[in-house]
Write an enzyme that holds these catalytic residues in place. Structure first.
Site, short mmCIF file in Angstrom:
data_model
loop_
_atom_site.label_atom_id
_atom_site.label_comp_id
_atom_site.label_asym_id
_atom_site.label_seq_id
_atom_site.Cartn_x
_atom_site.Cartn_y
_atom_site.Cartn_z
N ALA A 190 0.83 -1.21 0.00
CA ALA A 190 0.00 0.00 0.00
C ALA A 190 0.86 1.26 0.00
O ALA A 190 0.61 2.20 -0.76
CB ALA A 190 -0.93 0.00 1.21
N GLU A 250 9.69 3.69 6.65
CA GLU A 250 9.50 2.27 6.92
C GLU A 250 10.30 1.88 8.15
O GLU A 250 11.47 2.21 8.26
CB GLU A 250 9.95 1.45 5.69
CG GLU A 250 10.14 -0.03 5.92
CD GLU A 250 8.88 -0.77 6.38
OE1 GLU A 250 7.79 -0.54 5.83
OE2 GLU A 250 9.00 -1.59 7.32
N GLN A 251 9.65 1.12 9.04
CA GLN A 251 10.34 0.74 10.28
C GLN A 251 11.47 -0.26 10.06
O GLN A 251 12.47 -0.24 10.76
CB GLN A 251 9.34 0.18 11.29
CG GLN A 251 8.70 -1.13 10.85
CD GLN A 251 7.68 -1.67 11.86
OE1 GLN A 251 7.42 -1.04 12.87
NE2 GLN A 251 7.11 -2.81 11.58
N ARG A 307 5.17 -12.19 -2.87
CA ARG A 307 5.01 -10.85 -2.31
C ARG A 307 6.31 -10.04 -2.41
O ARG A 307 6.28 -8.84 -2.70
CB ARG A 307 4.56 -10.93 -0.85
CG ARG A 307 4.41 -9.56 -0.20
CD ARG A 307 4.01 -9.68 1.26
NE ARG A 307 3.84 -8.36 1.86
CZ ARG A 307 4.82 -7.66 2.39
NH1 ARG A 307 6.06 -8.13 2.40
NH2 ARG A 307 4.58 -6.46 2.91
N TYR A 339 -0.76 -22.66 -6.42
CA TYR A 339 -0.41 -22.10 -7.73
C TYR A 339 1.10 -22.05 -7.89
O TYR A 339 1.84 -21.99 -6.91
CB TYR A 339 -1.06 -20.74 -7.98
CG TYR A 339 -0.88 -19.68 -6.91
CD1 TYR A 339 0.24 -18.87 -6.86
CD2 TYR A 339 -1.87 -19.47 -5.96
CE1 TYR A 339 0.37 -17.87 -5.90
CE2 TYR A 339 -1.76 -18.48 -5.00
CZ TYR A 339 -0.64 -17.69 -4.97
OH TYR A 339 -0.51 -16.71 -4.02
N ASP A 349 -4.07 -2.47 4.47
CA ASP A 349 -4.49 -3.27 5.62
C ASP A 349 -4.72 -2.42 6.87
O ASP A 349 -5.51 -2.80 7.74
CB ASP A 349 -3.41 -4.32 5.94
CG ASP A 349 -3.52 -5.54 5.02
OD1 ASP A 349 -4.32 -5.51 4.08
OD2 ASP A 349 -2.78 -6.52 5.26
C1 LIG Z 1 5.99 -9.50 6.11
C2 LIG Z 1 4.68 -9.66 5.42
C3 LIG Z 1 4.39 -10.84 4.73
C4 LIG Z 1 3.16 -11.00 4.09
N1 LIG Z 1 2.93 -12.14 3.39
C5 LIG Z 1 1.79 -12.26 2.67
C6 LIG Z 1 1.56 -13.40 1.86
O1 LIG Z 1 2.38 -14.30 1.78
N2 LIG Z 1 0.40 -13.50 1.16
C7 LIG Z 1 -0.55 -12.52 1.22
O2 LIG Z 1 -1.60 -12.63 0.56
N3 LIG Z 1 -0.36 -11.42 1.99
C8 LIG Z 1 0.79 -11.28 2.72
N4 LIG Z 1 0.99 -10.18 3.47
C9 LIG Z 1 -0.10 -9.20 3.55
C10 LIG Z 1 -0.20 -8.35 2.30
O3 LIG Z 1 1.05 -7.80 2.00
C11 LIG Z 1 -1.21 -7.27 2.60
O4 LIG Z 1 -2.46 -7.85 2.92
C12 LIG Z 1 -1.45 -6.35 1.42
O5 LIG Z 1 -0.39 -6.35 0.52
C13 LIG Z 1 -1.68 -4.94 1.92
O6 LIG Z 1 -0.48 -4.53 2.48
P1 LIG Z 1 -0.21 -3.19 3.24
O7 LIG Z 1 0.87 -2.49 2.51
O8 LIG Z 1 -1.45 -2.47 3.57
O9 LIG Z 1 0.37 -3.72 4.63
P2 LIG Z 1 1.68 -4.55 4.90
O10 LIG Z 1 2.03 -5.41 3.76
O11 LIG Z 1 1.48 -5.19 6.23
O12 LIG Z 1 2.83 -3.43 5.03
C14 LIG Z 1 2.91 -2.54 6.13
C15 LIG Z 1 4.30 -1.97 6.19
O13 LIG Z 1 4.35 -0.95 7.20
C16 LIG Z 1 5.51 -1.14 8.00
N5 LIG Z 1 5.22 -0.55 9.32
C17 LIG Z 1 4.37 -1.04 10.26
N6 LIG Z 1 4.35 -0.23 11.34
C18 LIG Z 1 5.19 0.81 11.06
C19 LIG Z 1 5.58 1.99 11.77
N7 LIG Z 1 5.09 2.24 12.99
N8 LIG Z 1 6.47 2.83 11.19
C20 LIG Z 1 6.97 2.58 9.94
N9 LIG Z 1 6.64 1.47 9.23
C21 LIG Z 1 5.74 0.60 9.77
C22 LIG Z 1 5.71 -2.64 8.01
O14 LIG Z 1 7.03 -2.99 8.35
C23 LIG Z 1 5.35 -3.02 6.57
O15 LIG Z 1 6.45 -2.90 5.70
C24 LIG Z 1 2.19 -9.97 4.15
C25 LIG Z 1 2.48 -8.79 4.85
C26 LIG Z 1 3.71 -8.61 5.48
C27 LIG Z 1 4.04 -7.32 6.22
#
Ligand SMILES: Cc1cc2nc3c(=O)[nH]c(=O)nc-3n(C[C@H](O)[C@H](O)[C@H](O)COP(=O)(O)OP(=O)(O)OC[C@H]3O[C@@H](n4cnc5c(N)ncnc54)[C@H](O)[C@@H]3O)c2cc1C
Length: 387
Positions: free
Chosen positions: A14, A33-34, A107, A210, A290
């Site tokens: 995201a 990013e943390q 991913r 897959y 998320d």
């Molecule tokens: C390590 C990991 C592995 C995943 N594996 C899968 C998978 O195999 N299959 C699948 O379908 N989905 C997986 N997901 C979930 C999928 O990536 C998400 O559902 C979707 O891509 C939406 O992601 P997002 O960017 O909203 O959140 P996320 O992918 O969770 O990314 C959030 C990011 O914010 C960072 N962050 C969190 N708190 C802080 C803070 N306080 N300060 C700075 N940075 C911060 C985290 O380190 C992370 O990089 C995974 C997520 C993660 C984090």
């Protein structure tokens, strides 16, 4: 309206997509990013045409086409007999029907390609090892010396930014756990089709399989009810966890049970959801991905919704006359969309995990569905244009 620069917290799918979508409209973006590095945690992800269309707008489709797999179809197969029940055509059909491809990839690959684009953009700056915990506006301003009219919380299901928004949603454990493992190409059994995404359906359980080119093998995800191991994406399964998994799949076809027993180093991942509530504070802070709405993977839309959010937010900011209006338009349109995806996921959970007579009825109904009609039923999802 025009703003000069934006801060994004979290460089997951995201956050990276949001930074690139803002940069595409000429708005500079600092991304915090943390983690010290974006490591290869996780496994396979599905990118449906509604999100692939947006990756194409970023000019990144060739990079993805070079590494991902475009399945010929998405198949539903009985987990107790391995009998095919129905399928939705994908491959070239997806490109023609929905105007964009359907791809599956690791991913880490999705994150890497987006990150390379961020690194290449003169308008984006990624700050690693920079956790943002509280008072984001003043903390971030001190870090870079810039002031940010808008801070975007893209910090995932356990978001800390979310707590700064009054009335924001809360995360909760869904009661389901994903078990993940891979099978190297040489060991893939003949009953696993190499050119499709297959969802095997069984009583209170399902298994998605897959191929992933990046790992030279198959991505396997088994979903069943289970206890949460806490906030993790990658807990190692102990022997008692494995026994629990075998118990959940005990009524499945012997060949699947044997495959689960042979799985090397399975990990498990508790499925958390984020409920309903406010995604912005009406002034200068908003959630995407998320952090706003983590959904269970029953409709395989986690990453795709995050990418859609990014483009929708940028469109609202660029088209509105002020930020308050932009944020409420963004929230209204995205909450409507995510609610539909959630309902679809709930429906899939009911259908995939059906037992007894409901399962028998489901199998008959699915067997009567022509692929075209199943595809038409997904037009609202895959044909959507978030930008
Ligand atoms: C390590 C990991 C592995 C995943 N594996 C899968 C998978 O195999 N299959 C699948 O379908 N989905 C997986 N997901 C979930 C999928 O990536 C998400 O559902 C979707 O891509 C939406 O992601 P997002 O960017 O909203 O959140 P996320 O992918 O969770 O990314 C959030 C990011 O914010 C960072 N962050 C969190 N708190 C802080 C803070 N306080 N300060 C700075 N940075 C911060 C985290 O380190 C992370 O990089 C995974 C997520 C993660 C984090």
């Amino acid at each position: 309206m025009h703003i000069e620069n934006v801060a994004v917290v979290g460089a997951g799918i995201a956050g990276l997509a949001t930074a690139l979508a803002f940069a595409r409209r000429g708005i500079a973006c600092d991304l915090f990013e943390q983690a010290p590095e974006l490591t290869e945690v996780g496994a396979g992800l599905q990118v449906s045409p509604n999100a692939a269309r947006l990756l194409a707008k970023l000019g990144l489709l060739p990079q993805f086409e070079a590494v991902w797999t475009e399945p010929r179809q998405i198949s539903l197969v009985s987990g107790t007999t391995l009998r095919p029940l129905a399928h939705v055509p994908a491959g070239d059909y997806a490109r023609q029907r929905w105007g964009a491809p359907y791809g599956v990839l690791h991913r880490a690959t999705l994150q890497r390609v987006l990150r390379e684009a961020v690194d290449a953009s003169p308008l984006c700056t990624l700050h690693l090892q920079t956790p943002v915990r509280e008072a984001p506006h003043s903390t971030l301003g001190q870090l870079t010396g810039r002031s940010y009219p808008l801070v975007v919380g893209a910090d995932g299901v356990w978001s800390t930014l979310r707590a700064t928004i009054e009335g924001s949603p809360r995360p909760s454990f869904s009661g389901h756990v994903c078990w993940r493992f891979t099978i190297p190409d040489a060991l893939v059994p003949g009953w696993l089709s190499r050119d499709q995404v297959t969802a095997f359906l069984g009583p209170s359980t399902h298994l998605v399989a897959y191929p992933l080119r990046e790992i030279g093998g198959f991505n396997m995800v088994a979903i069943a009810s289970g206890a949460s191991p806490g906030r993790t994406w990658d807990a190692q399964a102990t022997e008692s966890h494995r026994q629990r998994l075998f118990g959940e799949f005990r009524r499945w076809d012997r060949r699947v049970v044997d495959l689960l027993r042979q799985a090397e180093q399975p990990t498990f991942w508790p499925l958390f959801e984020v409920g309903t509530g406010r995604w912005h504070n009406g002034r200068d802070t908003v959630l995407v991905g998320d952090a706003a709405h983590a959904v269970t993977p029953f409709a395989a839309q986690g990453a795709s919704m995050a990418i859609e959010d990014a483009f929708a937010l940028v469109r609202c900011v660029c088209e509105a006359t002020d930020l308050t209006q932009a944020l409420s338009t963004y929230q209204a349109s995205r909450q409507e969309r995510v609610a539909k995806v959630r309902s679809r996921g709930a429906f899939n959970r009911f259908a995939y995990h059906a037992r007894g007579p409901i399962r028998l009825g489901r199998d008959v109904v699915l067997s009567l569905q022509p692929p075209e009609s199943l595809a038409a039923d997904l037009d609202w999802l895959y044909g959507y244009k978030a930008d």
